[in-house]
Write an enzyme that holds these catalytic residues in place. Structure first.
Site, PDB file in Angstrom:
ATOM      1  N   SER A   9      -6.901   5.768   3.640  1.00 27.07           N
ATOM      2  CA  SER A   9      -6.951   4.872   2.484  1.00 27.07           C
ATOM      3  C   SER A   9      -7.360   3.469   2.931  1.00 27.07           C
ATOM      4  O   SER A   9      -8.143   2.792   2.257  1.00 27.07           O
ATOM      5  CB  SER A   9      -5.583   4.779   1.799  1.00 27.07           C
ATOM      6  OG  SER A   9      -5.374   5.876   0.941  1.00 27.07           O
ATOM      7  N   LYS A  17       5.445   1.737  -2.990  1.00 24.88           N
ATOM      8  CA  LYS A  17       5.370   3.091  -3.553  1.00 24.88           C
ATOM      9  C   LYS A  17       5.689   3.011  -5.036  1.00 24.88           C
ATOM     10  O   LYS A  17       6.362   2.083  -5.473  1.00 24.88           O
ATOM     11  CB  LYS A  17       6.410   3.997  -2.878  1.00 24.88           C
ATOM     12  CG  LYS A  17       6.095   5.469  -2.995  1.00 24.88           C
ATOM     13  CD  LYS A  17       5.203   5.916  -1.879  1.00 24.88           C
ATOM     14  CE  LYS A  17       4.792   7.355  -2.003  1.00 24.88           C
ATOM     15  NZ  LYS A  17       4.196   7.824  -0.737  1.00 24.88           N
ATOM     16  N   LYS A  66       0.854  -1.186   0.000  1.00 27.77           N
ATOM     17  CA  LYS A  66       0.000   0.000   0.000  1.00 27.77           C
ATOM     18  C   LYS A  66       0.885   1.229   0.000  1.00 27.77           C
ATOM     19  O   LYS A  66       1.807   1.343   0.827  1.00 27.77           O
ATOM     20  CB  LYS A  66      -0.882   0.003   1.269  1.00 27.77           C
ATOM     21  CG  LYS A  66      -1.837   1.191   1.314  1.00 27.77           C
ATOM     22  CD  LYS A  66      -3.080   0.935   0.493  1.00 27.77           C
ATOM     23  CE  LYS A  66      -3.875   2.186   0.173  1.00 27.77           C
ATOM     24  NZ  LYS A  66      -3.378   2.904  -1.052  1.00 27.77           N
ATOM     25  N   GLY A 107      -2.636   8.254  -4.383  1.00 25.05           N
ATOM     26  CA  GLY A 107      -1.938   9.447  -4.849  1.00 25.05           C
ATOM     27  C   GLY A 107      -0.721   9.793  -4.009  1.00 25.05           C
ATOM     28  O   GLY A 107      -0.468   9.215  -2.947  1.00 25.05           O
ATOM     29  N   ASP A 108       0.041  10.732  -4.516  1.00 25.45           N
ATOM     30  CA  ASP A 108       1.152  11.371  -3.798  1.00 25.45           C
ATOM     31  C   ASP A 108       1.396  12.656  -4.597  1.00 25.45           C
ATOM     32  O   ASP A 108       0.477  13.116  -5.292  1.00 25.45           O
ATOM     33  CB  ASP A 108       2.377  10.434  -3.770  1.00 25.45           C
ATOM     34  CG  ASP A 108       3.442  10.863  -2.757  1.00 25.45           C
ATOM     35  OD1 ASP A 108       3.307  10.519  -1.576  1.00 25.45           O
ATOM     36  OD2 ASP A 108       4.412  11.561  -3.136  1.00 25.45           O
ATOM     37  N   LYS A 127       5.306   3.385   8.463  1.00 30.56           N
ATOM     38  CA  LYS A 127       4.137   4.257   8.601  1.00 30.56           C
ATOM     39  C   LYS A 127       2.864   3.408   8.612  1.00 30.56           C
ATOM     40  O   LYS A 127       1.997   3.564   9.478  1.00 30.56           O
ATOM     41  CB  LYS A 127       4.116   5.216   7.413  1.00 30.56           C
ATOM     42  CG  LYS A 127       3.010   6.235   7.449  1.00 30.56           C
ATOM     43  CD  LYS A 127       2.766   6.877   6.083  1.00 30.56           C
ATOM     44  CE  LYS A 127       4.023   7.470   5.481  1.00 30.56           C
ATOM     45  NZ  LYS A 127       3.699   8.438   4.398  1.00 30.56           N
ATOM     46  N   ASN A 156      -2.069  19.161  -1.708  1.00 31.03           N
ATOM     47  CA  ASN A 156      -3.158  18.561  -0.927  1.00 31.03           C
ATOM     48  C   ASN A 156      -2.851  18.517   0.579  1.00 31.03           C
ATOM     49  O   ASN A 156      -3.704  18.874   1.397  1.00 31.03           O
ATOM     50  CB  ASN A 156      -3.433  17.158  -1.478  1.00 31.03           C
ATOM     51  CG  ASN A 156      -4.301  16.337  -0.555  1.00 31.03           C
ATOM     52  OD1 ASN A 156      -3.804  15.616   0.299  1.00 31.03           O
ATOM     53  ND2 ASN A 156      -5.601  16.483  -0.703  1.00 31.03           N
TER      54      ASN A 156
HETATM   55  N1  GLU Z   1       1.124   9.065  -0.545  1.00 31.01           N
HETATM   56  C1  GLU Z   1       0.563   9.024   0.764  1.00 31.01           C
HETATM   57  C2  GLU Z   1       1.632   8.684   1.770  1.00 31.01           C
HETATM   58  O1  GLU Z   1       2.751   9.108   1.610  1.00 31.01           O
HETATM   59  C3  GLU Z   1      -0.694   8.167   0.854  1.00 31.01           C
HETATM   60  C4  GLU Z   1      -0.537   6.740   0.430  1.00 31.01           C
HETATM   61  C5  GLU Z   1      -1.845   5.955   0.362  1.00 31.01           C
HETATM   62  O2  GLU Z   1      -2.890   6.490   0.670  1.00 31.01           O
HETATM   63  O3  GLU Z   1      -1.741   4.778  -0.027  1.00 31.01           O
HETATM   64  O4  GLU Z   1       1.421   8.046   2.777  1.00 31.01           O
END
Ligand code: GLU
Length: 447
Positions: free
Chosen positions: A379, A128, A92, A167-168, A116, A243
């Site tokens: 998420s 990622k 994820k 997203g990122d 995280k 965001n």
């Molecule tokens: N890109 C976000 C992060 O750095 C969210 C990742 C997600 O929702 O999977 O955690």
């Protein structure tokens, strides 16, 4: 062999095997530094080459993304997905579209994501991805063609039980829409749980848009409360204007703070009277313009391209832009000006030197792994809603987010204390995140 020597041997080997990836080295070095403390106490965590396995992605994908621009020219970008660790759940993590994206950047982000995601307490592994594609200045049709080409390769590697991107930087609701459409067409099924950050009418979750920024502020609130402080009346700097920054600004101001500055990659805006969030949303989310437009349109705001946003005196700093945006000198200036709290909305925005300065100067610091976990946690709540074909109210989802963030703060604070480093949330986050993943990896054998 002493733990110190053992760990520095792992690290030297990692540097050799992953040459030219400084951000990945930085992320690993910080975690290994904390893990020495665990290994002294619980040496079994080094069994079965657990640490070496943890630092080696389960799978790394690199692929060509050809697409046709509005002039009819063929453009070629590079796509990445690093599936780092699936011991706790499907991979994820977000997708980043930015010209700076390369394998090292994706690996650092994927590595951070493991810890995280573990800290959220929800069943999600770490991954990622992204591309060196630059969405800036592209038409909607170009963005769509790029996303369709990107997904044409990625779709065979993802799935609700396998890998769930989101997203990122450079990937928001519009991009997730195009990506989901192409996945649905290629897979010939409406599999909501394959992506998160979806639109609200087709499987998205309320609060997901706000979650990373809101979550960072909920974490900050907990960290301040532990010192008898609060956001009420506090002066806050939020770097960035994407965001994460927008919703960190919104929540901080709802809690009584004045946000005195925000920024983009060209400059920063001084807002001594606070930020008009609706105006900022219009400029960034609807018109997709630069932050200088804000200073042109709002009385009392000024735009600057000299100096640094971190030169302004503040009580709380929330770096919400990108990696390594806040260095040792910036941290020293923040401390000189009386800043007492820093929490990271972005991933690894503080350099290793900045973190050292926070420690020396008594700044209370919430690292990104803990402070920005609200996005990915929500998420995972979106995945729960998709799995049960349900959708929850804003209030219920926001309440779950607040409880998750306060749970993360308590877990991180308790772990730091248990390992003899009370108040050091870097050590607390790394150790607490690590132990859950490590226990699962040990239970599941040599994989
Ligand atoms: N890109 C976000 C992060 O750095 C969210 C990742 C997600 O929702 O999977 O955690």
């Amino acid at each position: 062999m002493s733990i110190e020597t053992q760990v520095s041997e792992y690290y030297d080997k990692l540097l050799q095997r992953n040459a030219g990836e400084p951000e990945f080295h930085q992320a690993v070095a910080e975690v290994l530094d904390s893990l020495k403390i665990v290994l002294e106490k619980d040496p079994h965590y080094a069994d079965y080459s657990l640490i070496q396995r943890l630092c080696e992605p389960e799978r790394q994908l690199i692929f060509r993304v050809p697409w046709v621009d509005d002039e009819g020219q063929v453009q070629v970008n590079r796509g990445f997905r690093v599936q780092f660790n699936s011991a706790l759940g499907p991979y994820k993590g977000g997708l980043r579209f930015h010209p700076s994206v390369n394998l090292g950047i994706v690996k650092f982000l994927g590595f951070e994501q493991i810890f995280k995601n573990s800290l959220t307490g929800l069943p999600i592994g770490g991954g990622k991805g992204g591309s060196d594609f630059d969405p800036k200045g592209k038409s909607d049709a170009e963005i769509m063609r790029f996303c369709q080409s990107f997904m044409t390769e990625l779709y065979r590697h993802i799935g609700e039980y396998r890998d769930v991107p989101a997203g990122d930087i450079g990937v928001g609701g519009r991009e997730i829409g195009f990506l989901f459409g192409q996945y649905r067409r290629l897979a010939n099924q409406h599999e909501s749980g394959v992506l998160t950050g979806k639109g609200l009418t087709w499987g998205g979750s309320l609060v997901r848009t706000e979650a990373t920024g809101y979550g960072a502020v909920y974490f900050t609130k907990e960290m301040m409360a532990a010192r008898g402080a609060s956001l009420e009346g506090a002066k806050v700097i939020v770097s960035g204007s994407g965001n994460v920054a927008i919703y960190a600004i919104e929540k901080a101001q709802q809690m009584g703070a004045t946000v005195i500055a925000f920024s983009d990659s060209s400059g920063w805006v001084h807002t001594p009277n606070g930020v008009d969030v609706e105006k900022l949303k219009d400029i960034k989310e609807v018109r997709r313009e630069r932050v200088s437009a804000y200073a042109d349109e709002v009385e009392g705001a000024s735009y600057h391209t000299d100096g640094s946003i971190w030169d302004l005196p503040c009580d709380v700093a929330l770096p919400c832009a990108t990696q390594n945006e806040l260095n040792g000198e910036h941290a020293a200036t923040l401390a000189d000006n009386g800043c007492k709290f820093v929490a990271e909305g972005a991933n690894m925005p503080s350099t290793a030197e900045a973190i050292e300065v926070y420690r020396e100067r008594g700044i209370h610091f919430g690292p990104g792994k803990a402070a920005n976990a609200g996005g990915v946690a929500t998420s995972a709540l979106e995945m729960q809603q998709n799995a049960s074909r349900d959708s929850w109210s804003f209030e219920y989802t926001d309440d779950r987010l607040q409880k998750i963030m306060s749970g993360i703060f308590k877990n991180v604070a308790k772990t730091a204390k248990e390992y003899g480093h009370e108040g050091d949330y870097v050590i607390g986050a790394n150790i607490a995140g690590f132990k859950k993943v490590a226990d699962a990896m040990l239970a599941q054998g040599v994989i």
